[in-house]
Design a protein around this motif. Sequence first.
Motif, PDB file in Angstrom:
ATOM      1  N   ALA A  84       1.117  -1.193  -0.238  1.00 40.60           N
ATOM      2  CA  ALA A  84      -0.477  -0.524  -0.319  1.00 40.60           C
ATOM      3  C   ALA A  84       0.529   1.584  -0.164  1.00 40.60           C
ATOM      4  N   ASP A  85       1.997   1.358   0.508  1.00 41.01           N
ATOM      5  CA  ASP A  85       2.574   2.454   0.797  1.00 41.01           C
ATOM      6  C   ASP A  85       3.523   2.729  -0.968  1.00 41.01           C
ATOM      7  N   VAL A  86       3.453   2.483  -1.539  1.00 42.11           N
ATOM      8  CA  VAL A  86       3.226   2.610  -2.991  1.00 42.11           C
ATOM      9  C   VAL A  86       2.733   2.627  -3.985  1.00 42.11           C
ATOM     10  N   MET A  87       1.595   2.076  -3.717  1.00 43.18           N
ATOM     11  CA  MET A  87       0.344   1.608  -4.627  1.00 43.18           C
ATOM     12  C   MET A  87      -0.778   3.476  -4.444  1.00 43.18           C
ATOM     13  N   MET A 156       4.664 -11.753  -5.162  1.00 44.64           N
ATOM     14  CA  MET A 156       3.025 -10.595  -5.293  1.00 44.64           C
ATOM     15  C   MET A 156       3.980  -9.411  -5.486  1.00 44.64           C
ATOM     16  N   GLY A 157       5.089  -9.231  -6.007  1.00 42.21           N
ATOM     17  CA  GLY A 157       5.514  -8.398  -6.467  1.00 42.21           C
ATOM     18  C   GLY A 157       5.357  -8.236  -8.157  1.00 42.21           C
ATOM     19  N   ILE A 158       6.064  -9.100  -8.962  1.00 44.62           N
ATOM     20  CA  ILE A 158       6.219 -10.153  -9.617  1.00 44.62           C
ATOM     21  C   ILE A 158       4.382  -9.939 -10.304  1.00 44.62           C
ATOM     22  N   ARG A 168       6.506  -0.354 -11.831  1.00 40.58           N
ATOM     23  CA  ARG A 168       7.063  -1.324 -11.393  1.00 40.58           C
ATOM     24  C   ARG A 168       8.405  -1.187 -10.788  1.00 40.58           C
ATOM     25  N   VAL A 169       8.992  -0.102 -11.138  1.00 38.31           N
ATOM     26  CA  VAL A 169      10.038  -0.256 -10.257  1.00 38.31           C
ATOM     27  C   VAL A 169      10.358  -0.285  -9.073  1.00 38.31           C
ATOM     28  N   GLU A 170       8.943   0.876  -8.868  1.00 34.35           N
ATOM     29  CA  GLU A 170       8.450   1.030  -6.879  1.00 34.35           C
ATOM     30  C   GLU A 170       7.811  -0.131  -6.429  1.00 34.35           C
ATOM     31  N   ILE A 171       7.293  -0.850  -7.292  1.00 34.30           N
ATOM     32  CA  ILE A 171       6.497  -2.612  -6.342  1.00 34.30           C
ATOM     33  C   ILE A 171       7.618  -3.343  -6.400  1.00 34.30           C
ATOM     34  N   MET A 172       8.658  -3.743  -7.867  1.00 33.89           N
ATOM     35  CA  MET A 172       9.753  -4.739  -7.181  1.00 33.89           C
ATOM     36  C   MET A 172      10.721  -3.782  -6.039  1.00 33.89           C
ATOM     37  N   ASN A 173      11.459  -2.630  -5.760  1.00 36.71           N
ATOM     38  CA  ASN A 173      11.899  -2.131  -4.459  1.00 36.71           C
ATOM     39  C   ASN A 173      11.162  -2.425  -3.674  1.00 36.71           C
ATOM     40  N   ARG A 174       9.614  -2.688  -3.273  1.00 39.75           N
ATOM     41  CA  ARG A 174       9.085  -2.804  -2.609  1.00 39.75           C
ATOM     42  C   ARG A 174       9.310  -4.555  -1.689  1.00 39.75           C
ATOM     43  N   ALA A 175       8.886  -4.917  -2.869  1.00 42.85           N
ATOM     44  CA  ALA A 175       9.523  -6.853  -3.022  1.00 42.85           C
ATOM     45  C   ALA A 175      10.969  -6.543  -1.837  1.00 42.85           C
ATOM     46  N   TRP A 176      11.460  -6.121  -2.536  1.00 41.16           N
ATOM     47  CA  TRP A 176      13.406  -6.545  -2.494  1.00 41.16           C
ATOM     48  C   TRP A 176      13.098  -6.196  -0.917  1.00 41.16           C
TER      49      TRP A 176
END
Length: 230
Positions: A84-87, A156-158, A168-176
Amino acid sequence: MRHFALALLTAATLAFSPAQAEDAAPFTSAKSVDLQLFLKPPPADDSVQTKAELGEVLTLQVTRTPEMEAKAKADAEENVWRFADVMGPAFKPEALPVFSAFFDRVVATEGAVVDPAKDSWKRPRPHQLSPLVKPVVKISNSGAYPSGHTTVGTLMGIVLSNMVPEKRVEIMNRAWFYGENRIIGGIHYRSDIEAGRIAGSVIAARIMEQQDFQTEFAAAKAELRKALGL
């Protein structure tokens, strides 16, 4: 007509209740995605690598800040709402019932695939190997390898980034960071996290080929993008 609409609303509420989320059917299982074919075995308990990884956990234990601890504790929760913090503010369960039910299945898939591998390898957690380790997240005594949280965070990130490629960049950074917080929390080694990222990627690639996934993905994506105004 009014009573019919009310009945539909009640049925939808029950369909996406938290109780049912626990019973969500996974998209696949270890029978189709055997992680022992994709991942090398974890380092031995007395190996140089494990000792170095244990050293990293202990170093973080004395250097992590209260803010880092708080984030690690929050990310112990396994659900897509951790993004949620990136969405943005529109990203909430009550606004996305179809999306929510879809990701319940995505999360259930991680357990169905990862748990058998954990049970087979039975790698001790850092706190099981050394009494010096004091996790700040909920203790787990299941096998450490691969990290289930990191697997599901990557998965979930993918999937989420495929729905909203603009982020995409923000989501995958969050997943990392979702995976990194398992080391910061003191409950996993570095190699558990690395294996989880591979596992999440493999699972994503496999289920994206399935028709049931594609059908539900399309509906969840449409609902999400409409809620986000995209």
